[in-house]
Scaffold this motif. Sequence first.
Motif, PDB file in Angstrom:
ATOM      1  N   GLY A   1      26.878  27.478  23.013  1.00 58.87           N
ATOM      2  CA  GLY A   1      26.787  28.857  22.558  1.00 58.87           C
ATOM      3  C   GLY A   1      25.599  29.584  23.165  1.00 58.87           C
ATOM      4  O   GLY A   1      25.724  30.723  23.631  1.00 58.87           O
ATOM      5  N   PHE A   2      24.438  28.937  23.184  1.00 58.82           N
ATOM      6  CA  PHE A   2      23.248  29.569  23.750  1.00 58.82           C
ATOM      7  C   PHE A   2      23.431  29.854  25.237  1.00 58.82           C
ATOM      8  O   PHE A   2      23.158  30.962  25.713  1.00 58.82           O
ATOM      9  N   ALA A   3      23.894  28.851  25.981  1.00 56.58           N
ATOM     10  CA  ALA A   3      24.075  29.030  27.427  1.00 56.58           C
ATOM     11  C   ALA A   3      25.115  30.104  27.723  1.00 56.58           C
ATOM     12  O   ALA A   3      24.934  30.929  28.632  1.00 56.58           O
ATOM     13  N   ALA A   4      26.207  30.118  26.950  1.00 59.91           N
ATOM     14  CA  ALA A   4      27.270  31.090  27.188  1.00 59.91           C
ATOM     15  C   ALA A   4      26.794  32.509  26.885  1.00 59.91           C
ATOM     16  O   ALA A   4      27.098  33.451  27.627  1.00 59.91           O
ATOM     17  N   ILE A   5      26.054  32.669  25.804  1.00 61.66           N
ATOM     18  CA  ILE A   5      25.574  34.007  25.433  1.00 61.66           C
ATOM     19  C   ILE A   5      24.586  34.524  26.468  1.00 61.66           C
ATOM     20  O   ILE A   5      24.656  35.697  26.879  1.00 61.66           O
ATOM     21  N   MET A   6      23.668  33.699  26.923  1.00 64.88           N
ATOM     22  CA  MET A   6      22.709  34.120  27.946  1.00 64.88           C
ATOM     23  C   MET A   6      23.435  34.509  29.233  1.00 64.88           C
ATOM     24  O   MET A   6      23.116  35.524  29.860  1.00 64.88           O
ATOM     25  N   ALA A   7      24.425  33.705  29.621  1.00 60.50           N
ATOM     26  CA  ALA A   7      25.180  34.010  30.836  1.00 60.50           C
ATOM     27  C   ALA A   7      25.950  35.317  30.687  1.00 60.50           C
ATOM     28  O   ALA A   7      25.985  36.143  31.609  1.00 60.50           O
ATOM     29  N   LEU A   8      26.540  35.541  29.525  1.00 63.67           N
ATOM     30  CA  LEU A   8      27.314  36.759  29.292  1.00 63.67           C
ATOM     31  C   LEU A   8      26.419  37.991  29.314  1.00 63.67           C
ATOM     32  O   LEU A   8      26.768  39.016  29.917  1.00 63.67           O
ATOM     33  N   VAL A   9      25.261  37.891  28.674  1.00 63.48           N
ATOM     34  CA  VAL A   9      24.338  39.032  28.623  1.00 63.48           C
ATOM     35  C   VAL A   9      23.867  39.409  30.027  1.00 63.48           C
ATOM     36  O   VAL A   9      23.896  40.580  30.414  1.00 63.48           O
ATOM     37  N   VAL A  10      23.440  38.419  30.802  1.00 65.31           N
ATOM     38  CA  VAL A  10      22.969  38.691  32.156  1.00 65.31           C
ATOM     39  C   VAL A  10      24.100  39.249  33.013  1.00 65.31           C
ATOM     40  O   VAL A  10      23.913  40.198  33.790  1.00 65.31           O
ATOM     41  N   TYR A  11      25.298  38.690  32.847  1.00 65.88           N
ATOM     42  CA  TYR A  11      26.451  39.157  33.626  1.00 65.88           C
ATOM     43  C   TYR A  11      26.758  40.622  33.343  1.00 65.88           C
ATOM     44  O   TYR A  11      26.970  41.420  34.266  1.00 65.88           O
ATOM     45  N   VAL A  12      26.780  40.994  32.076  1.00 64.37           N
ATOM     46  CA  VAL A  12      27.109  42.377  31.707  1.00 64.37           C
ATOM     47  C   VAL A  12      26.064  43.344  32.242  1.00 64.37           C
ATOM     48  O   VAL A  12      26.394  44.419  32.773  1.00 64.37           O
ATOM     49  N   ILE A  13      24.795  42.983  32.135  1.00 60.01           N
ATOM     50  CA  ILE A  13      23.729  43.855  32.627  1.00 60.01           C
ATOM     51  C   ILE A  13      23.859  44.078  34.136  1.00 60.01           C
ATOM     52  O   ILE A  13      23.805  45.216  34.620  1.00 60.01           O
ATOM     53  N   ILE A  14      24.040  42.993  34.889  1.00 58.26           N
ATOM     54  CA  ILE A  14      24.156  43.117  36.344  1.00 58.26           C
ATOM     55  C   ILE A  14      25.428  43.866  36.718  1.00 58.26           C
ATOM     56  O   ILE A  14      25.435  44.674  37.656  1.00 58.26           O
ATOM     57  N   ASP A  15      26.503  43.649  35.973  1.00 57.94           N
ATOM     58  CA  ASP A  15      27.770  44.298  36.278  1.00 57.94           C
ATOM     59  C   ASP A  15      27.690  45.803  36.050  1.00 57.94           C
ATOM     60  O   ASP A  15      28.250  46.588  36.826  1.00 57.94           O
ATOM     61  N   ILE A  16      27.016  46.214  34.994  1.00 56.72           N
ATOM     62  CA  ILE A  16      26.840  47.649  34.745  1.00 56.72           C
ATOM     63  C   ILE A  16      25.924  48.262  35.795  1.00 56.72           C
ATOM     64  O   ILE A  16      26.120  49.405  36.224  1.00 56.72           O
ATOM     65  N   GLU A  17      24.932  47.496  36.221  1.00 55.41           N
ATOM     66  CA  GLU A  17      23.973  48.002  37.220  1.00 55.41           C
ATOM     67  C   GLU A  17      24.644  48.229  38.567  1.00 55.41           C
ATOM     68  O   GLU A  17      24.280  49.138  39.312  1.00 55.41           O
ATOM     69  N   TYR A  18      25.632  47.394  38.898  1.00 50.47           N
ATOM     70  CA  TYR A  18      26.346  47.518  40.173  1.00 50.47           C
ATOM     71  C   TYR A  18      27.840  47.728  39.876  1.00 50.47           C
ATOM     72  O   TYR A  18      28.648  46.815  40.036  1.00 50.47           O
ATOM     73  N   PRO A  19      28.217  48.955  39.456  1.00 48.84           N
ATOM     74  CA  PRO A  19      29.557  49.178  38.898  1.00 48.84           C
ATOM     75  C   PRO A  19      30.699  49.194  39.908  1.00 48.84           C
ATOM     76  O   PRO A  19      31.843  49.374  39.511  1.00 48.84           O
TER      77      PRO A  19
END
Length: 252
Positions: free
Chosen positions: A212-230
Motif C-alpha cells: 500500500g505504501f509503495a503503491a500510493i507513493m508511486a501513484l502520487v508521483v505519477y499523477v504529479i508528473i503526468d499533470i506537469e507534462y500533459p
Amino acid sequence: MDHPDLVFLGCWSFLEVGRRIGNRRLASDAEGARTGTGAIEGAVFALLGLLIAFTFSGAASRFDTRRNLVVEEVNAIGTAYLRLGLLPTDAQPALRDLFRRYVDSRMEVYRKLPNVEAAKAELVLSTQLQEEIWTQAMAAGRMEGAPPPATMLLLPALNQMIDITTTRAMATQLHPPIVIFAMLYGLALVSALLAGYGMAGGKSRNWLHMIGFAAIMALVVYVIIDIEYPRLGLIRVDTYDQALVDLRASMK
C-alpha cells in the motif's frame, strides 16, 4: 517522463532495507532502537507532505494555464479570420487560404508530440505562415478601395494571434527545476526507509502496508508528473485542441 514502476520498486526496496536495519537495531539494542525516531519520522513525513502539496498545486495551476491558452488562441485566430471581411474582396481568398493552412499547421504542432523534433519543424512552418499572413494583410490594407479602419482592426488581431503562439510555446517549457522532482523522489525513498524501520520487530512482513505504501507513493508521483507534462502521459490537454478542429471546420 514518469516511471511509476521505478518509484514503486524503489519504495518497496527501501521499505525492506529499513525493516532489516530496524531488526538488526532491535537485536543489538532493544530499548534504544526506537528512541527519538518519532520526531525524525514526523519531520520527514511532514516535509514530504508539504513538497507533494507544493508540486501538485503548481502542476495543476500550470495545467489550467495551458488549457486556457488553447481557448485564447482559438479566439484570437477566429477574431482575426472574421476581420478579413474588412479587406477588399479580391484580397480575401488568398488570406483565407493562408489562415486555413495556418490552423492546420498549429494543430499538427501538438499532434506530433511527444516527437519534439517533428513538432519544432512544424512550428517553423507555422511561423513562416504567420509572416505570409502579416505581409499579405499589410498589402491588402494598402489596396485601392480598402477602408481605412480595415488595417486598424485587423493588424491588432493578427498581432494577438501571433503573440499567443509564443505564450503557448513558453508555457509548454515552464516547469519546476529538476531538483524539485529529485527532492520528491528522494523524500519518497527516505520516507519508505523510515517506514520500513518502524515496521521492524514483527515476526513476518506486513505485506498489505508495504504494498500500500509503495503503491500510493508511486501513484502520487505519477499523477504529479503526468499533470506537469500533459501531452506526454495519460492526463492530457489534447481534448481542448478540439476547439481548433472546430474552428478549422468553420473556415469555409
